[in-house]
Design a protein around this motif. Structure first.
Motif, PDB file in Angstrom:
ATOM      1  N   ASN A  58       3.977  -6.242  -0.722  1.00  0.00           N
ATOM      2  CA  ASN A  58       4.177  -7.654  -0.118  1.00  0.00           C
ATOM      3  C   ASN A  58       2.679  -8.344   0.432  1.00  0.00           C
ATOM      4  O   ASN A  58       2.847  -9.167   0.724  1.00  0.00           O
ATOM      5  CB  ASN A  58       5.198  -7.403   1.284  1.00  0.00           C
ATOM      6  CG  ASN A  58       6.681  -7.497   0.909  1.00  0.00           C
ATOM      7  OD1 ASN A  58       6.941  -8.265  -0.183  1.00  0.00           O
ATOM      8  ND2 ASN A  58       7.344  -6.820   1.761  1.00  0.00           N
ATOM      9  N   GLN A  59       1.735  -7.538  -0.035  1.00  0.00           N
ATOM     10  CA  GLN A  59       0.344  -7.892   0.083  1.00  0.00           C
ATOM     11  C   GLN A  59       0.180  -8.214   1.861  1.00  0.00           C
ATOM     12  O   GLN A  59      -0.532  -9.169   2.309  1.00  0.00           O
ATOM     13  CB  GLN A  59      -0.002  -9.126  -0.394  1.00  0.00           C
ATOM     14  CG  GLN A  59       0.142  -8.807  -2.135  1.00  0.00           C
ATOM     15  CD  GLN A  59      -0.100  -9.961  -2.658  1.00  0.00           C
ATOM     16  OE1 GLN A  59      -0.595 -10.940  -2.476  1.00  0.00           O
ATOM     17  NE2 GLN A  59       0.212 -10.092  -4.126  1.00  0.00           N
ATOM     18  N   CYS A  60       1.029  -7.373   2.661  1.00  0.00           N
ATOM     19  CA  CYS A  60       0.880  -7.597   4.159  1.00  0.00           C
ATOM     20  C   CYS A  60      -0.355  -6.612   4.670  1.00  0.00           C
ATOM     21  O   CYS A  60       0.052  -5.605   4.703  1.00  0.00           O
ATOM     22  CB  CYS A  60       1.887  -7.434   4.818  1.00  0.00           C
ATOM     23  SG  CYS A  60       1.743  -7.827   6.800  1.00  0.00           S
ATOM     24  N   VAL A  61      -1.667  -7.240   4.904  1.00  0.00           N
ATOM     25  CA  VAL A  61      -2.833  -6.258   4.965  1.00  0.00           C
ATOM     26  C   VAL A  61      -2.318  -5.567   6.518  1.00  0.00           C
ATOM     27  O   VAL A  61      -2.645  -4.191   6.382  1.00  0.00           O
ATOM     28  CB  VAL A  61      -3.973  -7.224   4.996  1.00  0.00           C
ATOM     29  CG1 VAL A  61      -5.173  -6.239   5.555  1.00  0.00           C
ATOM     30  CG2 VAL A  61      -4.425  -7.620   3.864  1.00  0.00           C
ATOM     31  N   PHE A  62      -1.866  -6.047   7.444  1.00  0.00           N
ATOM     32  CA  PHE A  62      -1.952  -5.576   8.994  1.00  0.00           C
ATOM     33  C   PHE A  62      -0.735  -4.261   8.704  1.00  0.00           C
ATOM     34  O   PHE A  62      -1.027  -3.271   9.097  1.00  0.00           O
ATOM     35  CB  PHE A  62      -1.611  -6.476   9.942  1.00  0.00           C
ATOM     36  CG  PHE A  62      -1.379  -5.917  11.140  1.00  0.00           C
ATOM     37  CD1 PHE A  62      -2.372  -5.323  11.890  1.00  0.00           C
ATOM     38  CD2 PHE A  62      -0.125  -5.314  11.650  1.00  0.00           C
ATOM     39  CE1 PHE A  62      -2.531  -4.865  13.192  1.00  0.00           C
ATOM     40  CE2 PHE A  62      -0.150  -4.768  12.764  1.00  0.00           C
ATOM     41  CZ  PHE A  62      -1.225  -4.366  13.623  1.00  0.00           C
ATOM     42  N   CYS A  63       0.238  -4.822   8.167  1.00  0.00           N
ATOM     43  CA  CYS A  63       1.357  -3.646   8.157  1.00  0.00           C
ATOM     44  C   CYS A  63       1.043  -2.599   7.186  1.00  0.00           C
ATOM     45  O   CYS A  63       1.399  -1.390   7.538  1.00  0.00           O
ATOM     46  CB  CYS A  63       2.770  -4.301   7.740  1.00  0.00           C
ATOM     47  SG  CYS A  63       3.354  -5.519   9.038  1.00  0.00           S
ATOM     48  N   SER A  64       0.586  -2.801   5.935  1.00  0.00           N
ATOM     49  CA  SER A  64       0.302  -1.777   5.124  1.00  0.00           C
ATOM     50  C   SER A  64      -0.768  -0.941   5.666  1.00  0.00           C
ATOM     51  O   SER A  64      -0.672   0.349   5.511  1.00  0.00           O
ATOM     52  CB  SER A  64      -0.174  -2.406   3.754  1.00  0.00           C
ATOM     53  OG  SER A  64      -1.300  -3.128   3.830  1.00  0.00           O
ATOM     54  N   GLU A  65      -1.724  -1.339   6.171  1.00  0.00           N
ATOM     55  CA  GLU A  65      -3.032  -0.650   6.669  1.00  0.00           C
ATOM     56  C   GLU A  65      -2.629   0.084   8.042  1.00  0.00           C
ATOM     57  O   GLU A  65      -2.740   1.288   8.104  1.00  0.00           O
ATOM     58  CB  GLU A  65      -3.942  -1.298   6.930  1.00  0.00           C
ATOM     59  CG  GLU A  65      -5.004  -2.054   5.769  1.00  0.00           C
ATOM     60  CD  GLU A  65      -5.793  -0.732   4.870  1.00  0.00           C
ATOM     61  OE1 GLU A  65      -6.090   0.175   5.802  1.00  0.00           O
ATOM     62  OE2 GLU A  65      -6.239  -0.945   3.971  1.00  0.00           O
ATOM     63  N   SER A  66      -1.776  -0.608   8.911  1.00  0.00           N
ATOM     64  CA  SER A  66      -1.622   0.250  10.292  1.00  0.00           C
ATOM     65  C   SER A  66      -0.485   1.486   9.907  1.00  0.00           C
ATOM     66  O   SER A  66      -0.587   2.512  10.440  1.00  0.00           O
ATOM     67  CB  SER A  66      -1.043  -0.782  11.112  1.00  0.00           C
ATOM     68  OG  SER A  66       0.046  -1.291  10.843  1.00  0.00           O
TER      69      SER A  66
END
Length: 182
Positions: A58-66
């Protein structure tokens, strides 16, 4: 800058959760239920890998990284999640988890496209009905969480920022409800 006022410096989902605690509580309880427990066949590391993979798609940086930070903490090895992002087929994970990630990716794109063949493949590799249920629910929930974070235009540290590993450790050790309470 977020599209609505949130506490300054609070990244990703943390800002809206701080600004709107009445919605934060059930969202964190759902995350806790889906990610912070293990069933005999579906580990916390695997659950978090499903969450961060869907978030990456989904290209959600915050959620994918955390959530990669949480998964890697549970895997007890840094970088597993990013290997999954690059190539689930080549990542050092089980074939069973690969089959579940395929289901999760299908849910992320078009949930109605999950096929009986996808389910049969996961079951053939040892997945239970509960594993499949939880995979679909994690994928669907993370589509919602990702859209919540990105739809409000929240701030996210850049990919690879050390803050994500620290967030991951906190969430992995305290869980979702207690991490936010502190």
């Amino acid at each position: 800058m977020a599209h609505i006022p949130v506490p300054p410096g609070a990244p990703g989902i943390i800002g809206p959760m701080m600004a709107y605690p009445e919605t934060a509580k059930p969202l964190n309880e759902l995350a806790e239920l889906l990610l912070s427990r293990e069933t005999p066949n579906f580990s916390k590391a695997e659950r978090e890998t499903v969450a961060n993979y869907v978030s990456f798609l989904n290209q959600c940086v915050f959620c994918s990284e955390s959530h990669a930070g949480v998964a890697d903490y549970h895997w007890q090895k840094s970088g597993i999640s990013k290997q999954v992002w690059e190539s689930p087929e080549q990542a050092p994970i089980s074939d069973r988890l690969r089959a579940l990630l395929k289901i999760a990716a299908t849910v992320q794109k078009s949930a109605r496209s999950v096929s009986q063949e996808d389910i049969a493949a996961a079951k053939k590799l040892g997945s239970t009905d509960r594993d499949i249920h939880d995979t679909v629910l994690i994928a669907a929930a993370f589509c919602m969480y990702n859209r919540y974070v990105d739809g409000l235009g929240t701030f996210a540290p850049p990919r690879g920022d050390a803050a994500y590993a620290e967030m991951g450790k906190i969430l992995a050790t305290k869980g979702y409800v207690k991490a936010i309470e502190n």
